[in-house]
Design a protein around this motif. Structure first.
Motif, PDB file in Angstrom:
ATOM      1  N   ASN B  10      36.740  62.512 118.975  1.00 41.06           N
ATOM      2  CA  ASN B  10      35.660  61.882 119.722  1.00 41.06           C
ATOM      3  C   ASN B  10      34.717  61.163 118.754  1.00 41.06           C
ATOM      4  O   ASN B  10      34.119  61.791 117.894  1.00 41.06           O
ATOM      5  N   PRO B  11      34.598  59.827 118.886  1.00 42.14           N
ATOM      6  CA  PRO B  11      33.809  59.075 117.901  1.00 42.14           C
ATOM      7  C   PRO B  11      32.308  59.339 117.984  1.00 42.14           C
ATOM      8  O   PRO B  11      31.566  58.870 117.125  1.00 42.14           O
ATOM      9  N   ILE B  12      31.864  60.061 119.005  1.00 46.61           N
ATOM     10  CA  ILE B  12      30.425  60.327 119.080  1.00 46.61           C
ATOM     11  C   ILE B  12      30.134  61.822 119.045  1.00 46.61           C
ATOM     12  O   ILE B  12      29.036  62.266 119.352  1.00 46.61           O
ATOM     13  N   ALA B  13      31.147  62.595 118.621  1.00 47.57           N
ATOM     14  CA  ALA B  13      30.974  64.047 118.614  1.00 47.57           C
ATOM     15  C   ALA B  13      29.843  64.480 117.682  1.00 47.57           C
ATOM     16  O   ALA B  13      29.228  65.523 117.868  1.00 47.57           O
ATOM     17  N   HIS B  14      29.559  63.661 116.673  1.00 53.41           N
ATOM     18  CA  HIS B  14      28.544  64.058 115.687  1.00 53.41           C
ATOM     19  C   HIS B  14      27.123  63.776 116.159  1.00 53.41           C
ATOM     20  O   HIS B  14      26.171  64.116 115.473  1.00 53.41           O
TER      21      HIS B  14
END
Lengths: 356, 404
Positions: B10-14
Motif C-alpha cells: 500500500n503506497p500510503i501505508a506510512h
C-alpha cells in the motif's frame, strides 16, 4: 429594400455557420472592438487631470452607443487587476457629438478600486466596457423658468453635463456647490467663468473653512428657494437633509435628487446563498448585498445602478428569505416560487436559492 | 492496476491520519496563495491565448481556401489542427472548468462559453466537472476510467469481448469528441431500456447534441469547403484531418492523465465520509503528469499538469507550472510518488495497460474478503481515530461496475 434585407440576413446566417459555436463578432473583436454593437465599448482617447484627485476621461464610443440625456449616468466596466468591475459615472459632455465622443469625470474615492484605478492608470488606448446611459436625473421639457442646483463634491458631474448642453435654454440658474477647499472644486475654472459671464449665479462653499452646508442656510443664500425647481446631487447626508427640508416646506415635488450610493438602513441575518445556475454556494453575513457576494464568487450577475433604482440586477428568488437593506423589508419564497428580488440592495436572511 | 485497497504494497501505508490532514492543510495554503494573487497578468495570458488561437484559425482557414495547392493544404491543415487543439484544450476545457470565472468577463465565463466540440458545454460540464473530478479514479463512479467500454482494472471480471478493447480504444481515439458526447449523454445506459429511451430529459439532451453536431459538421464539411470553391473536396479533407488529429491528440493526453502505471484506482465504498485531506490524497495518487516544454504544456491545455489540475481544477491553467515544484516537494516529503514522464512513454504505458487488461489476468485476483479489508491507510490500531475512508469494509469493485 426587402431584397437587401434578405441578402443581409442570409449573409449573417452564413457567417454564423462559419464561426459556430462562436459569433462572427467574436473574431472581429480582436481587430475592431468598437464595431461590436452587442457589446458596447469605448476607447480612452485622452485623460485630463481636473483636481489632485480627479480626472476627466475622453471616451471614443463605438457602435451601439445611444444618445444620452444631459444628467444621465453610464455604467463603465473596467478590468482592475484582471477583474471586470462596473461603476456608474455621470456623462459630463453634451450629447450627440459628431465624433461620437463623451466625457466622464472620475473622482478617486479613498478605497475605491475603480475610481482610483481610472484616475491613476487610465491611459490613451485603454478599452472600457459601456452600458446604456440611464437615470432620471434630467431636465424636463419645457425647461423650468428658474432652476437651482445644489451639489457637493463629485455631485457636480451630472449638473455639469446639464450646464454644458442646456444652459442656453435656462434663463435663471443658481449653482450652490460645496467642496473641501477652493482647489478641490471640480470644474472650478469653468464654473467661475460661467459666473463671470453672468450665465449662472455660483455660490461656492468650502467646507474645510466654513463647515458643511445646512439646509436652513440655503434660504439666506437663495431667497426664492422654493420657487425654483431644484436638482441636488452629493453625499447621502446632504441629500437626506435637503429632502427633509423640502418636505417640511411642502415643496417636495420641486426637488430632484441623485444618489451615488443607496442609503443602507439594516442588515439581514446572513446565510448560505446558492446560485442555482452556476452551482456556486457562498456564506454571507447579512451586510453584503447578494450582488456583491455573487460577484465575489465569480458568478456572472446582471447589475446596474447598484443602489436599488434601475432594476437591472433583479433575479428570481426560488427559495428562502432576503432582506431589503434600505428598509428591512423581508421577502420570502417557498419552493416552486420565483419571486424577483433586487440583488444589489438585498442580503440573505437565512439560506436562500437564487436563479443565477 | 488493482484498487489501492487490494494492493500488497500500500503506497500510503506510512501515512498517519494526521499526515493526511496536514497534506490537506498545506495544499489549501498553496491554493489560497494562488487565488489571492490572480490578477492582470493571468487575464492577459488567457486573452492572448484566445487571440492567438482565433488568428491562427482564421489564417489557416484563409489558407485552406486555396487547398487545391498541396503546400496550402499542408500549412492550412497543420495550422487548423493546432488551432482546434488550443480551442479545446487550453481554452475550452479550462474555461468550462470555471478557471477564468473570477475575471467576470461574460465572454470568457464557464456559464456562457461554448466550444468547438460535439458535446454541448452544459452536458460536458456535468459529466466532467461533477462526476469525473469528484469521483476521480473510483471504479464504477468515474466513467472516465475506460469510458464505460473498457476493462481498466484487474479486479473487473474478464469477458471475451474485452479482447477487442485495443481496437475499441483506437476507434474511440479517432472519433474522440463523438465518444465524449455519447458518454456525456450516458448513451449506453440511456438506450438500454424503452423507458429510459423515452425519458423527455434524455430526449432533450439528445436533441441538443444532434443540433450541435449538425452545426459542427455543416461548418467543417459543407460551409467552409463551399467557400473554397474549386478546393471544396480538399478543404473538406483538410478539416477532417484537423479534427482527426485533434481527436487523437486529446485522447492521448487524457489517457496519460489517469492510465499510465503508477496511477492508483479506488473502490466505491472507499470515498464515503472522505475528509478534505483524503480527497486531496486520492487526487494525488490518481493522476499522472506529462513532462515537456512550455509549448507542450500549452498544447495539452496544461493537462500535462494533471496532478496539479486534479488538486485544484479551478485554478488558472497558467499557474499549474508555477506550483508544480511545490507539489512535487510535498509528494517527496510525504514519501508519495509523483508520476510523471514524457508523452511517448506515458502513452505507451497507457496503451500497454489497455492491451494487458484485454486479456484475462495471469494470476487470480484475491477474492474480496468478507471481513474488513486491509485498511487503505494503515493498520487497525488507530482505526477509531480515522475517518470512514480507510475503515469501510471493501466490496469488490467489480460488483458495482459492469461495462456499460
Amino acid at each position: 429594400m426587402a431584397v437587401i434585407r434578405t441578402l443581409r440576413t442570409g449573409a449573417r446566417r452564413v457567417a454564423g455557420l462559419l464561426t459556430t459555436p462562436l459569433l462572427p463578432t467574436d473574431y472581429l473583436d480582436a481587430i475592431a472592438p468598437l464595431r461590436n454593437a452587442e457589446v458596447p465599448r469605448a476607447r480612452v482617447e485622452a485623460v485630463r487631470p481636473e483636481t489632485a484627485n480627479s480626472a476627466t476621461l475622453v471616451l471614443q464610443t463605438g457602435r451601439g452607443w445611444p444618445r444620452h440625456e444631459p444628467g444621465q449616468y453610464v455604467r463603465i466596466g473596467v478590468d482592475v487587476d484582471g477583474v471586470r468591475l462596473w461603476r456608474s459615472y455621470s456623462v459630463t459632455s453634451a450629447p450627440g457629438r459628431p465624433d461620437g465622443r463623451i466625457t466622464v469625470t472620475v473622482n478617486a474615492v479613498a478605497g475605491g478600486a475603480v475610481s482610483t484605478h481610472l484616475v491613476r492608470h487610465a491611459r490613451r488606448g485603454m478599452l472600457l466596457h459601456l452600458d446604456r446611459p440611464a437615470g432620471e436625473f434630467v431636465l424636463p421639457r419645457p425647461r423650468p423658468a428658474r432652476t437651482l442646483f445644489v451639489t457637493a463634491g463629485s455631485g457636480i458631474t451630472p449638473v455639469m453635463g446639464m450646464l454644458r448642453s442646456c444652459l442656453n435654454e435656462l434663463a435663471d440658474v443658481v449653482v450652490v456647490h460645496s467642496a473641501r477647499t477652493r482647489e478641490d472644486v471640480v470644474f472650478g475654472a469653468e464654473l467661475r467663468a460661467l459666473a463671470a459671464q453672468g450665465r449662472i449665479r455660483l455660490v461656492e462653499r468650502h467646507t474645510r473653512a466654513d463647515g458643511r452646508l445646512k439646509p436652513a442656510e440655503l434660504t439666506d443664500l437663495v431667497p426664492d428657494l422654493f420657487e425654483r425647481e431644484t436638482w441636488a446631487c452629493g453625499p447621502n447626508e446632504l441629500l437626506d437633509d435637503l429632502t427633509t427640508h423640502w418636505a417640511d416646506a411642502e415643496a417636495a415635488h420641486l426637488l430632484h435628487v441623485e444618489r451615488f450610493r443607496s442609503a443602507v438602513a439594516v442588515s439581514g441575518e446572513g446565510g448560505t446563498v446558492t446560485f442555482l445556475r452556476s452551482g456556486t454556494v457562498v456564506e454571507t453575513d447579512g451586510t453584503e448585498p447578494l450582488l456583491d457576494s455573487g460577484e465575489a464568487a465569480g458568478v456572472l450577475m446582471p447589475s446596474g445602478c447598484r443602489m436599488g433604482i434601475c432594476f437591472s440586477c433583479v433575479l428570481p428568488l426560488r427559495e428562502g428569505a432576503v432582506r431589503d437593506l434600505r428598509d428591512g423589508r423581508l421577502t420570502t419564497a417557498e419552493p416552486g416560487d420565483s419571486i424577483p428580488v433586487q440583488t444589489c440592495v438585498s442580503a440573505a436572511a437565512g439560506p436562500c436559492r437564487l436563479d443565477a | 492496476m488493482t484498487t489501492i485497497q487490494h494492493k500488497k504494497h500500500n503506497p500510503i501505508a506510512h501515512l498517519t491520519p494526521e499526515d493526511i490532514e496536514q497534506i490537506g492543510i498545506e495544499l489549501d495554503a498553496i491554493r489560497d496563495e494562488v487565488m489571492a494573487s490572480r490578477g492582470a497578468r493571468d487575464a492577459a495570458y488567457i486573452r492572448r491565448v484566445i487571440k492567438v488561437q482565433r488568428s491562427l484559425e482564421l489564417g489557416s482557414r484563409g489558407v485552406l481556401l486555396f487547398s487545391l495547392f498541396p503546400p496550402a493544404w499542408l500549412i492550412g491543415t497543420a495550422g487548423l489542427s493546432v488551432a482546434k487543439i488550443l480551442e479545446n484544450m487550453e481554452i475550452g476545457h479550462n474555461i468550462l472548468h470555471g478557471q477564468w470565472d473570477w475575471m467576470r468577463d461574460p465572454k470568457i465565463h464557464s456559464t456562457t462559453w461554448e466550444w468547438d466540440h460535439a458535446s454541448p458545454a452544459e452536458q460536458w460540464k456535468r459529466s466532467h466537472n461533477e462526476l469525473h473530478h469528484t469521483y476521480t479514479n473510483v471504479i464504477g463512479r468515474d466513467n472516465d476510467l475506460g469510458y464505460g467500454i473498457m476493462r481498466v482494472d484487474e479486479e473487473q471480471p474478464w469477458h471475451p469481448l474485452h479482447l477487442g478493447q485495443p481496437l475499441w480504444n483506437f476507434v474511440n481515439a479517432c472519433f474522440f469528441e463523438y465518444g465524449i458526447a455519447a458518454y456525456d449523454l450516458e448513451l449506453g445506459e440511456n438506450l438500454a431500456t424503452k423507458e429510459k429511451r423515452r425519458d423527455p430529459k434524455f430526449r432533450a439532451a439528445l436533441k441538443k447534441v444532434r443540433r450541435k453536431i449538425g452545426k459542427q459538421v455543416l461548418k467543417d464539411y459543407i460551409v467552409h469547403p463551399a467557400l473554397s470553391g474549386p478546393s471544396f473536396l480538399h478543404t473538406m479533407a483538410a478539416n477532417a484531418v484537423a479534427n482527426l488529429i485533434r481527436n487523437l491528440w486529446s485522447h492521448s493526453v487524457i489517457m496519460c492523465g489517469h492510465f499510465p502505471s503508477g496511477v492508483e484506482t479506488f473502490e466505491t465504498t472507499s470515498i464515503d465520509g472522505e475528509t478534505r485531506g483524503q480527497w486531496y490524497l486520492r487526487q494525488m495518487l490518481g493522476s499522472a503528469n506529462i513532462s515537456g516544454s512550455r509549448l507542450m504544456h500549452i498544447m495539452t491545455g496544461n493537462l500535462s499538469h494533471q496532478i496539479e489540475h486534479h488538486l485544484f481544477p479551478d485554478l488558472p491553467s497558467n499557474r499549474y507550472a508555477e506550483i508544480a515544484p511545490k507539489i512535487k516537494d510535498l509528494f517527496q516529503r510525504y514519501g508519495l510518488s509523483y508520476t510523471s514522464g514524457p508523452l511517448p512513454k506515458q502513452v505507451a504505458s497507457a496503451w500497454a495497460k489497455v492491451i494487458r487488461l484485454s486479456l484475462p489476468n495471469r494470476t487470480p485476483v484475491p477474492a474480496a474478503p468478507a471481513a474488513p479489508a486491509p485498511a487503505a491507510v494503515r493498520s487497525a490500531a488507530d482505526d477509531n481515530r480515522r475517518a470512514g475512508w480507510a475503515q469501510k469494509p471493501a466490496v469488490a469493485a467489480s460488483t458495482a461496475h459492469t461495462a456499460a
